[in-house]
Design a protein around this motif. Structure first.
Motif, PDB file in Angstrom:
ATOM      1  N   UNK A  68       0.833  -1.206   0.000  1.00  0.00           N
ATOM      2  CA  UNK A  68       0.000   0.000   0.000  1.00  0.00           C
ATOM      3  C   UNK A  68       0.863   1.248   0.000  1.00  0.00           C
ATOM      4  N   UNK A  69       1.958   1.215   0.783  1.00  0.00           N
ATOM      5  CA  UNK A  69       2.866   2.366   0.815  1.00  0.00           C
ATOM      6  C   UNK A  69       3.547   2.559  -0.530  1.00  0.00           C
ATOM      7  N   UNK A  70       3.966   1.445  -1.151  1.00  0.00           N
ATOM      8  CA  UNK A  70       4.609   1.535  -2.465  1.00  0.00           C
ATOM      9  C   UNK A  70       3.655   2.120  -3.497  1.00  0.00           C
ATOM     10  N   UNK A  71       2.394   1.695  -3.440  1.00  0.00           N
ATOM     11  CA  UNK A  71       1.399   2.208  -4.383  1.00  0.00           C
ATOM     12  C   UNK A  71       1.169   3.702  -4.161  1.00  0.00           C
ATOM     13  N   UNK A  72       1.165   4.124  -2.898  1.00  0.00           N
ATOM     14  CA  UNK A  72       0.980   5.533  -2.578  1.00  0.00           C
ATOM     15  C   UNK A  72       2.148   6.363  -3.102  1.00  0.00           C
ATOM     16  N   UNK A  73       3.375   5.855  -2.959  1.00  0.00           N
ATOM     17  CA  UNK A  73       4.553   6.554  -3.459  1.00  0.00           C
ATOM     18  C   UNK A  73       4.501   6.668  -4.982  1.00  0.00           C
ATOM     19  N   UNK A  74       4.083   5.589  -5.631  1.00  0.00           N
ATOM     20  CA  UNK A  74       3.981   5.599  -7.091  1.00  0.00           C
ATOM     21  C   UNK A  74       2.952   6.626  -7.551  1.00  0.00           C
ATOM     22  N   UNK A  75       1.833   6.707  -6.826  1.00  0.00           N
ATOM     23  CA  UNK A  75       0.794   7.678  -7.154  1.00  0.00           C
ATOM     24  C   UNK A  75       1.323   9.100  -6.982  1.00  0.00           C
ATOM     25  N   UNK A  76       2.048   9.346  -5.887  1.00  0.00           N
ATOM     26  CA  UNK A  76       2.616  10.671  -5.651  1.00  0.00           C
ATOM     27  C   UNK A  76       3.574  11.060  -6.777  1.00  0.00           C
ATOM     28  N   UNK A  77       4.382  10.083  -7.222  1.00  0.00           N
ATOM     29  CA  UNK A  77       5.351  10.357  -8.288  1.00  0.00           C
ATOM     30  C   UNK A  77       4.645  10.715  -9.590  1.00  0.00           C
ATOM     31  N   UNK A  78       3.564  10.015  -9.892  1.00  0.00           N
ATOM     32  CA  UNK A  78       2.811  10.284 -11.113  1.00  0.00           C
ATOM     33  C   UNK A  78       2.132  11.647 -11.030  1.00  0.00           C
ATOM     34  N   UNK A  79       1.514  11.951  -9.898  1.00  0.00           N
ATOM     35  CA  UNK A  79       0.824  13.226  -9.749  1.00  0.00           C
ATOM     36  C   UNK A  79       1.801  14.403  -9.716  1.00  0.00           C
ATOM     37  N   UNK A  80       3.048  14.148  -9.314  1.00  0.00           N
ATOM     38  CA  UNK A  80       4.054  15.204  -9.288  1.00  0.00           C
ATOM     39  C   UNK A  80       4.386  15.706 -10.685  1.00  0.00           C
ATOM     40  N   UNK A  81       4.030  14.935 -11.703  1.00  0.00           N
ATOM     41  CA  UNK A  81       4.301  15.321 -13.089  1.00  0.00           C
ATOM     42  C   UNK A  81       3.222  16.233 -13.664  1.00  0.00           C
ATOM     43  N   UNK A  82       2.186  16.514 -12.888  1.00  0.00           N
ATOM     44  CA  UNK A  82       1.038  17.227 -13.452  1.00  0.00           C
ATOM     45  C   UNK A  82       1.404  18.608 -14.014  1.00  0.00           C
ATOM     46  N   UNK A  83       2.178  19.387 -13.265  1.00  0.00           N
ATOM     47  CA  UNK A  83       2.514  20.735 -13.726  1.00  0.00           C
ATOM     48  C   UNK A  83       3.373  20.680 -14.988  1.00  0.00           C
ATOM     49  N   UNK A  84       4.265  19.733 -15.015  1.00  0.00           N
ATOM     50  CA  UNK A  84       5.118  19.564 -16.205  1.00  0.00           C
ATOM     51  C   UNK A  84       4.267  19.174 -17.413  1.00  0.00           C
ATOM     52  N   UNK A  85       3.308  18.288 -17.205  1.00  0.00           N
ATOM     53  CA  UNK A  85       2.420  17.889 -18.302  1.00  0.00           C
ATOM     54  C   UNK A  85       1.572  19.069 -18.777  1.00  0.00           C
ATOM     55  N   UNK A  86       1.117  19.885 -17.836  1.00  0.00           N
ATOM     56  CA  UNK A  86       0.323  21.067 -18.204  1.00  0.00           C
ATOM     57  C   UNK A  86       1.182  22.023 -19.030  1.00  0.00           C
ATOM     58  N   UNK A  87       2.443  22.154 -18.664  1.00  0.00           N
ATOM     59  CA  UNK A  87       3.372  22.994 -19.412  1.00  0.00           C
ATOM     60  C   UNK A  87       3.539  22.480 -20.838  1.00  0.00           C
ATOM     61  N   UNK A  88       3.723  21.184 -20.975  1.00  0.00           N
ATOM     62  CA  UNK A  88       3.848  20.561 -22.293  1.00  0.00           C
ATOM     63  C   UNK A  88       2.586  20.772 -23.117  1.00  0.00           C
ATOM     64  N   UNK A  89       1.446  20.481 -22.522  1.00  0.00           N
ATOM     65  CA  UNK A  89       0.179  20.564 -23.252  1.00  0.00           C
ATOM     66  C   UNK A  89      -0.156  22.004 -23.624  1.00  0.00           C
ATOM     67  N   UNK A  90       0.203  22.961 -22.772  1.00  0.00           N
ATOM     68  CA  UNK A  90      -0.053  24.364 -23.109  1.00  0.00           C
ATOM     69  C   UNK A  90       0.741  24.766 -24.341  1.00  0.00           C
ATOM     70  N   UNK A  91       1.989  24.349 -24.410  1.00  0.00           N
ATOM     71  CA  UNK A  91       2.798  24.671 -25.585  1.00  0.00           C
ATOM     72  C   UNK A  91       2.225  24.008 -26.839  1.00  0.00           C
ATOM     73  N   UNK A  92       1.637  22.855 -26.665  1.00  0.00           N
ATOM     74  CA  UNK A  92       1.022  22.161 -27.803  1.00  0.00           C
ATOM     75  C   UNK A  92      -0.265  22.847 -28.248  1.00  0.00           C
ATOM     76  N   UNK A  93      -1.112  23.227 -27.284  1.00  0.00           N
ATOM     77  CA  UNK A  93      -2.482  23.640 -27.585  1.00  0.00           C
ATOM     78  C   UNK A  93      -2.698  25.151 -27.614  1.00  0.00           C
TER      79      UNK A  93
END
Length: 322
Positions: A16-41
């Motif tokens: 459960x802890x490992x899954x939580x860490x993995x989720x945190x790592x994925x969600x930490x990419x959100x701002x970077x993804x928004x930056x990428x998508x803004x440049x695209x769109x």
């Protein structure tokens, strides 16, 4: 508690802890993804749609499939890029029926600071500096308007390689071309950038020229304004159908100067309050204490070469009067 039950409980808690860490790592990419998508769109609303759909696809994966992904951040970037590529075609169709002129969304200078560069677990930044365009202002209106002139495949390739440092081999899988063809897309995209950009000026010079424009518009006369406008200056206004705006590009220093003087004469309550934008100094436009618009500038030499005036309230959500 029996030993086997205790061991099973500890194992479950660890998973459960490992899954939580993995989720945190994925969600930490959100701002970077928004930056990428803004440049695209080109707009934050479209970028948010891209990011949301990217995460939907991540969570729809079977747990076993997610565990097989060794670099989740790189997976998210690839998927967001494919979604952007698909959406760019329909976005162009929507913009053909847009009321008046369509402009990308102006954003604050620091909104996407430090989000570009080589993605995690990626080792393919171009080694030849001549292969890359310097993109210190990669979310500026000056560049975003040039990106609008590219094909969807050129735009995706340019943003991924020249801004985020993704290899041509990986980009080929996103755009459905060979690596060699993808290199050609990047070369074509850079030609668009070079054609669309005038000689660069320093941030200090840009801001000095913009301040002179403001002083001439607010307290000067038409001759003062003409002195700070390039002879071939262009004004673009995006009202989005919400606000009366110039339906076509206003070209030439005399026409642009008379347009601004006419607006200030008709609406004497307008005020210009400085803001730091991705293009440099810009101004939020107030009308009787309410947010009315945002104006940003392109500068060449000692003159304003481009004026981008955003009046569409849907593209002003990142700007406040405070």
């Amino acid at each position: 508690m029996p030993e086997d039950l205790a061991a099973e409980s500890a194992e479950f808690g660890g998973a459960e802890r490992d899954e939580s860490k993995a989720l945190d790592a994925v969600m930490a990419e959100r701002h970077r993804l928004l930056s990428l998508a803004f440049r695209m769109m080109g707009t934050l609303a479209d970028a948010e749609d891209v990011v949301q759909e990217t995460y939907v696809r991540w969570y729809r994966l079977e747990p076993e499939k997610r565990e097989e992904i060794t670099a989740p951040a790189a997976w998210l970037i690839r998927v967001a890029s494919r979604i952007s590529l698909d959406l760019l075609g329909s976005a162009r169709a929507r913009r053909e029926t847009y009321v008046g002129q369509w402009l990308p969304e102006p954003v604050p200078a620091d909104l996407f600071a430090d989000t570009a560069g080589t993605p995690p677990n990626s080792s393919h930044l171009a080694t030849d500096p001549l292969e890359r365009v310097t993109l210190d202002d990669s979310v500026s209106m000056a560049l975003l308007t040039v990106l609008e002139s590219m094909t969807p495949a050129e735009r995706v390739t340019f943003v991924l390689h020249d801004v985020f440092g993704v290899s041509f081999d990986e980009i080929a899988g996103v755009v459905g071309r060979s690596a060699a063809a993808t290199r050609q897309l990047a070369t074509s995209a850079r030609r668009h950038v070079r054609r669309g950009r005038r000689a660069q000026v320093s941030p200090r010079q840009h801001d000095e020229v913009v301040r002179a424009f403001r002083d001439a518009t607010v307290g000067g006369g038409i001759e003062d304004l003409l002195r700070v406008l390039a002879p071939d200056v262009e004004l673009r206004v995006d009202g989005g159908g919400f606000v009366n705006a110039a339906p076509r590009v206003v070209r030439g220093s005399d026409r642009v100067a008379r347009w601004f003087m006419g607006v200030m004469r008709k609406q004497p309550a307008l005020r210009l309050e400085r803001r730091d934008t991705a293009d440099g100094l810009g101004y939020i436009v107030q009308n009787e204490g309410r947010r009315y618009g945002m104006v940003t500038f392109g500068v060449g030499g000692e003159c304003v070469t481009n004026v981008w005036l955003m009046l569409n309230p849907m593209k002003l959500t990142n700007w406040s009067l405070d």
